[in-house]
Enzyme design. Sequence first.
Site, PDB file in Angstrom:
ATOM      1  N   HIS A   1       0.835  -1.205   0.000  1.00 12.56           N
ATOM      2  CA  HIS A   1       0.000   0.000   0.000  1.00 12.56           C
ATOM      3  C   HIS A   1       0.873   1.260   0.000  1.00 12.56           C
ATOM      4  CE1 HIS A   1      -4.049  -1.726   0.268  1.00 12.56           C
ATOM      5  NE2 HIS A   1      -3.515  -2.674   0.999  1.00 12.56           N
TER       6      HIS A   1
ATOM      7  N   ASP B   1       2.596   2.083  -3.146  1.00 14.84           N
ATOM      8  CA  ASP B   1       2.794   2.553  -4.533  1.00 14.84           C
ATOM      9  C   ASP B   1       1.943   3.777  -4.828  1.00 14.84           C
ATOM     10  OD1 ASP B   1       0.456   1.011  -4.633  1.00 14.84           O
ATOM     11  OD2 ASP B   1       1.015  -0.097  -6.440  1.00 14.84           O
TER      12      ASP B   1
ATOM     13  N   GLY C   1      -3.819 -12.233  -4.932  1.00 19.99           N
ATOM     14  CA  GLY C   1      -2.845 -11.213  -4.551  1.00 19.99           C
ATOM     15  C   GLY C   1      -1.514 -11.396  -5.268  1.00 19.99           C
TER      16      GLY C   1
ATOM     17  N   SER D   1      -2.543 -11.827 -11.122  1.00 15.65           N
ATOM     18  CA  SER D   1      -2.945 -12.397 -12.413  1.00 15.65           C
ATOM     19  C   SER D   1      -3.443 -11.289 -13.335  1.00 15.65           C
ATOM     20  CB  SER D   1      -4.028 -13.459 -12.219  1.00 15.65           C
ATOM     21  OG  SER D   1      -5.260 -12.884 -11.828  1.00 15.65           O
ATOM     22  N   SER D   2      -3.961 -10.197 -12.763  1.00 14.74           N
ATOM     23  CA  SER D   2      -4.457  -9.105 -13.613  1.00 14.74           C
ATOM     24  C   SER D   2      -3.306  -8.427 -14.355  1.00 14.74           C
ATOM     25  CB  SER D   2      -5.265  -8.097 -12.794  1.00 14.74           C
ATOM     26  OG  SER D   2      -4.508  -7.532 -11.761  1.00 14.74           O
TER      27      SER D   2
ATOM     28  N   ASP E   1       2.295  -3.570  -9.790  1.00 12.86           N
ATOM     29  CA  ASP E   1       2.146  -4.896 -10.397  1.00 12.86           C
ATOM     30  C   ASP E   1       2.638  -4.934 -11.841  1.00 12.86           C
ATOM     31  OD1 ASP E   1       0.859  -5.123  -8.009  1.00 12.86           O
ATOM     32  OD2 ASP E   1      -1.138  -5.445  -8.850  1.00 12.86           O
TER      33      ASP E   1
HETATM   34  P1  ADP Z   1      -5.127 -10.725  -8.866  1.00 11.42           P
HETATM   35  O1  ADP Z   1      -4.519  -9.716  -9.773  1.00 11.42           O
HETATM   36  O2  ADP Z   1      -4.623 -10.632  -7.467  1.00 11.42           O
HETATM   37  O3  ADP Z   1      -5.030 -12.119  -9.363  1.00 11.42           O
HETATM   38  P2  ADP Z   1      -7.474  -9.277  -9.603  1.00 11.42           P
HETATM   39  O4  ADP Z   1      -8.864  -9.264  -9.075  1.00 11.42           O
HETATM   40  O5  ADP Z   1      -6.724  -8.010  -9.671  1.00 11.42           O
HETATM   41  O6  ADP Z   1      -6.688 -10.384  -8.781  1.00 11.42           O
HETATM   42  O7  ADP Z   1      -7.479  -9.845 -11.083  1.00 11.42           O
HETATM   43  C1  ADP Z   1      -8.186 -11.034 -11.388  1.00 11.42           C
HETATM   44  C2  ADP Z   1      -9.010 -10.797 -12.638  1.00 11.42           C
HETATM   45  O8  ADP Z   1      -8.145 -10.631 -13.782  1.00 11.42           O
HETATM   46  C3  ADP Z   1      -9.901 -11.964 -12.980  1.00 11.42           C
HETATM   47  O9  ADP Z   1     -11.125 -11.902 -12.301  1.00 11.42           O
HETATM   48  C4  ADP Z   1     -10.064 -11.774 -14.485  1.00 11.42           C
HETATM   49  O10 ADP Z   1     -11.038 -10.782 -14.762  1.00 11.42           O
HETATM   50  C5  ADP Z   1      -8.705 -11.229 -14.919  1.00 11.42           C
HETATM   51  N1  ADP Z   1      -7.814 -12.328 -15.330  1.00 11.42           N
HETATM   52  C6  ADP Z   1      -6.637 -12.655 -14.777  1.00 11.42           C
HETATM   53  N2  ADP Z   1      -6.090 -13.736 -15.391  1.00 11.42           N
HETATM   54  C7  ADP Z   1      -6.950 -14.098 -16.362  1.00 11.42           C
HETATM   55  C8  ADP Z   1      -6.978 -15.166 -17.328  1.00 11.42           C
HETATM   56  N3  ADP Z   1      -6.007 -16.078 -17.397  1.00 11.42           N
HETATM   57  N4  ADP Z   1      -8.051 -15.224 -18.171  1.00 11.42           N
HETATM   58  C9  ADP Z   1      -9.046 -14.327 -18.091  1.00 11.42           C
HETATM   59  N5  ADP Z   1      -9.073 -13.315 -17.194  1.00 11.42           N
HETATM   60  C10 ADP Z   1      -8.050 -13.195 -16.333  1.00 11.42           C
HETATM   61 MG    MG Z   2      -4.711  -7.596  -9.606  1.00 13.91          MG
END
Ligand code: ADP
Ligand code: MG
Length: 410
Positions: A49, A51, A138, A141-142, A191
């Site tokens: 927290h 950035d 966390g 993946s986004s 990120d």
């Molecule tokens: P984090 O970044 O911690 O994993 P977030 O809520 O920021 O969690 O991001 C997750 C979202 O990103 C998912 O709900 C989806 O909308 C998108 N996303 C991430 N990876 C994928 C993937 N492989 N395919 C489709 N959407 C994805």
């Molecule tokens: Mg994210």
Amino acid sequence: VGAPAPRPAWTPAEGAARVRSLFARTFGPTPEEVGVWSAPGRVNVVGEHTDYNAGLCLPVALEHRTFVALRPRDDDRVRLASAQEPGVRELDLADVAPGTVDGWPAYVAGVAWALREAGHPVRGFDAVVDSCVPYGAGLSSSAAIECAFAVALDDVAGLGLADDDAGRATLAAACVRAENEIAGAPTGGMDQSASLRCTAGHALLLDCRPGLSPADAATGVPFDLAAAGLALLVIDTRAEHQLVDGQYADRRRTCEEAAAALGLPHLRALADDDPGALDVALDKLTDDVARRRVRHVVTEIGRVREVVALVDAGLAHEIGPLLDASHASLRDDYEVSCRELDLAVEAARDAGALGARMTGGGFGGSAIALVRAADASRVGAAVVAAFAAAGLTAPDLLLATPSGPAGRTA
Ligand code: ADP
Ligand code: MG
């Protein structure tokens, strides 16, 4: 208790084979035209927290990556499929604007939109995604999906931005705009910088003050855990809590209002002042919640400096107490921990971790534990046992190996 195996990362060949096969099933067998790019998830060692407060943070890229197979088009159509989501989604890049794209395609369309907004000649594409980065854990993946598309679009449009670090900073900025404005998540910039700019065997010291040159804003810090006999165990609690988005925006607003009340551009200004500046500022703030939020941000920036100093001195095994202090500050002052995160860090420490903390935004997601490499499976087993004893869903484990950035895979 047997130690559960940590979740493995796919090899580049495995990830490429998966997306090529999904592409062929979705859009027809045209492998010769289909390139593959990938981008890592990340875990933040310390600096949480901070950035969005123009502070410091210290992420590493994971070995776990999101893979994209993409074929450019001559028009502005986008067709998308993900192994993690049902169906094929279609949209037109000309229609993309804040509030127009529902669900996961916003992360993809947002990147193309942001590059076009910056004047780059990005056109439509057919693409598929598959990932071994856990969702919503966390571990970003986004950012992994955004950055995989950023390097893919950079490559097929011949922009050349991924060729050097300054260009990668430009791509990261486009990915931040995608996440903030099209996906609607008000996150800071850590990120995307981690996914695009980390290098293998290093952590990335990010200085998030606005206006710094790319070279001044990001510094690789050698962080060879294996050589130091250490491992960074990631515990995905798999806890999902309500109101997470609102809480993040709320913390961010409190910090901005506190900075404004103190007449500062951002809270980082307090962390660069003499050590007494924090106490003076806390005396000026009348709201106890705001005072505790400010204290977290400023002390956390200090902990990043201390961790980097120890790591630079070859003393990575001594950062444990700083990780513990970070957790306490996030739990008590910033109030973004939860029962599962507290249990994960306590169980890891009880089993011999050198230090442990929640990582990422909080309210669920993941914790990290710095362990002697030989202790990793014992600590993991102890955490799993503690969750079982508490009647909680079993956590997922993975090992954070500081890895390389987004790029072309095949
Ligand atoms: P984090 O970044 O911690 O994993 P977030 O809520 O920021 O969690 O991001 C997750 C979202 O990103 C998912 O709900 C989806 O909308 C998108 N996303 C991430 N990876 C994928 C993937 N492989 N395919 C489709 N959407 C994805
Ligand atoms: Mg994210």
